[in-house]
Design a protein around this motif. Structure first.
Motif, PDB file in Angstrom:
ATOM      1  N   ARG A 275      -4.357   7.180  -3.391  1.00 32.39           N
ATOM      2  CA  ARG A 275      -3.918   6.003  -2.642  1.00 32.39           C
ATOM      3  C   ARG A 275      -4.001   4.773  -3.529  1.00 32.39           C
ATOM      4  O   ARG A 275      -4.906   4.652  -4.344  1.00 32.39           O
ATOM      5  N   TRP A 276      -3.040   3.853  -3.358  1.00 33.91           N
ATOM      6  CA  TRP A 276      -2.999   2.678  -4.206  1.00 33.91           C
ATOM      7  C   TRP A 276      -2.659   1.438  -3.386  1.00 33.91           C
ATOM      8  O   TRP A 276      -2.167   1.529  -2.273  1.00 33.91           O
ATOM      9  N   ARG A 277      -2.941   0.304  -3.978  1.00 36.45           N
ATOM     10  CA  ARG A 277      -2.611  -0.978  -3.352  1.00 36.45           C
ATOM     11  C   ARG A 277      -2.321  -1.985  -4.447  1.00 36.45           C
ATOM     12  O   ARG A 277      -3.194  -2.276  -5.265  1.00 36.45           O
TER      13      ARG A 277
ATOM     14  N   ASN B 210      -8.656  -5.770   1.776  1.00 33.55           N
ATOM     15  CA  ASN B 210      -7.682  -6.419   2.651  1.00 33.55           C
ATOM     16  C   ASN B 210      -7.862  -7.931   2.598  1.00 33.55           C
ATOM     17  O   ASN B 210      -8.972  -8.436   2.372  1.00 33.55           O
TER      18      ASN B 210
ATOM     19  N   SER C 250       0.833  -1.197   0.000  1.00 32.51           N
ATOM     20  CA  SER C 250       0.000   0.000   0.000  1.00 32.51           C
ATOM     21  C   SER C 250       0.868   1.247   0.000  1.00 32.51           C
ATOM     22  O   SER C 250       2.009   1.240   0.464  1.00 32.51           O
TER      23      SER C 250
ATOM     24  N   VAL D 129      -7.416   0.482  -2.671  1.00 35.04           N
ATOM     25  CA  VAL D 129      -6.844   0.645  -1.343  1.00 35.04           C
ATOM     26  C   VAL D 129      -7.760   0.149  -0.229  1.00 35.04           C
ATOM     27  O   VAL D 129      -7.320  -0.095   0.888  1.00 35.04           O
TER      28      VAL D 129
ATOM     29  N   SER E 148       0.756   5.848  -1.223  1.00 35.95           N
ATOM     30  CA  SER E 148       0.018   7.010  -1.704  1.00 35.95           C
ATOM     31  C   SER E 148       0.950   7.924  -2.490  1.00 35.95           C
ATOM     32  O   SER E 148       2.178   7.863  -2.348  1.00 35.95           O
TER      33      SER E 148
END
Length: 392
Positions: A105-107, A137, A93, A134, A95
């Protein structure tokens, strides 16, 4: 650790030739019985190749998708001692601040071949996976399936999904009926053999006591949730692990003498004794292993790794490794093999085996490949499988 045989060629021409050769065998059952082809030959192939081979004929699509073949392929892959079908899911993760002050924001979800990392196949390129965003989970994994959550801005869970990255399938789960907003929660995920079912355990606690207030169990076979009516008055688990068809967790902030378990199959609770280490410990934590209950015990200058060799027998707890804490290097055990070899992650972007010796020394192979995952990545070990997130 024993060296594996040389890796097979993975060129598209060779795979195409192999597919054509195997397909030709099925045109004449006198050459090779169809059951022999599927359950002795095809179960050895990676998922990606099997998905391509479904184009051979409609009968192949049907046979490769049968529960019997899916389970046989899974069992063969799980028992492969060179980890040819194991992969590492990397989640990172971050940003980016734009010139106008806007924050993006990224993931990243990427996967690596564990075989390539451990046995020096270089370069070890990642495979880009689904871009969840983002707010997603990983809550748990089993047999190549992942439980994925989508959360609100305040980390309250909005939706749950089952995802198989190997076959690129995602399935949204029904609502459990428990309002988890402004409450804390924990999840466990595992396979119940006697019911041939994958089940998710949702544990929710109320603030500020953090005592368990609700427990629900999702059945993939039935695609529904059921509420557990009776459960002990204990605190919410922080670290859970599904072993021997039971969900285990440690109460008392990770420093107690017993672990609690819950069997979703018969809805019973119980306790299992933890190891009895010497000296002052900081924290107990469960870690993944090849079927046994496994824990790490954190000290100031080392991490001990324990395995319960015979489940339920306190005297069978055995230390299989004592890992020194290196200066300026953070290491974390993420998996224990059938040979008690410990797979470690360090912050520099390297996975490596740790093999403890009787004299206190350890082996670290020098020919392992550094995989390009970023520092701080969350890693999850999994097996490539054909298991569908829509049915067991």
């Amino acid at each position: 650790m024993e060296s594996p045989p040389p890796p097979p060629m993975e060129t598209s021409k060779r795979r195409a030739a192999a597919t054509a050769s195997i397909a030709s065998l099925t045109n004449d059952n006198s050459v090779l019985p169809i059951e022999l082809i599927f359950f002795e030959i095809l179960i050895r192939l990676p998922v990606k190749t099997l998905l391509k081979m479904r184009s051979v004929s409609k009968s192949w699509i049907s046979r490769i998708s049968t529960p019997e073949f899916v389970k046989a392929h899974l069992n063969f892959s799980a028992n492969n001692r060179e980890f040819a079908h194991h992969r590492v899911l990397s989640i990172r993760s971050g940003s980016h601040i734009h010139d106008d002050g806007h924050i993006t924001r990224w993931r990243y979800f990427r996967t690596f071949s564990l075989y390539a990392i451990l046995y020096g196949e270089s370069p070890c390129f990642p495979v880009e996976l689904h871009n969840f965003g983002v707010s997603y989970n990983v809550l748990g994994s089993c047999d190549g399936l992942f439980v994925i959550s989508k959360t609100w801005y305040d980390n309250d869970i909005e939706n749950l999904f089952l995802w198989n990255p190997s076959i690129r399938k995602l399935s949204k789960l029904p609502y459990s009926g428990i309002d988890a907003r402004k409450r804390r929660f924990a999840y466990g995920f595992g396979y119940i053999e006697c019911q041939n079912d994958y089940q998710i355990v949702e544990i929710v606690a109320s603030k500020p006591s953090y005592l368990i207030a609700d427990i629900s169990v999702y059945s993939l076979r039935n695609n529904s949730w059921k509420t557990i009516q009776e459960f002990p008055s204990i605190s919410l688990p922080e670290n859970v692990k599904f072993v021997k068809e039971k969900l285990h967790w440690i109460t008392g902030g990770g420093s107690g003498n017993n672990a609690t378990w819950f069997n979703p199959g018969d809805e019973k609770f119980g306790n299992v004794a933890l190891p009895n280490p010497s000296g002052d410990t900081f924290n107990w934590k469960f870690v993944s292993s090849s079927g046994n209950l496994c824990m790490t015990c954190d000290y100031r200058n080392k991490i001990d790794v324990w395995i319960m060799k015979e489940y339920g027998l306190a005297e069978s707890w055995t230390i299989v490794g004592s890992i020194p804490k290196f200066v300026n290097k953070v290491v974390r055990p993420i998996f224990i093999s059938h040979n008690d070899e410990i797979l470690l992650q360090d912050v520099s972007g390297l996975l490596w085996w740790y093999v403890s010796r009787d004299d206190g020394s350890f082996d670290r192979p020098e020919d392992q490949t550094r995989c390009e995952y970023d520092r701080g990545s969350e890693l999850n070990l999994y097996i490539e499988s054909l298991v569908s997130p829509n049915s067991p």
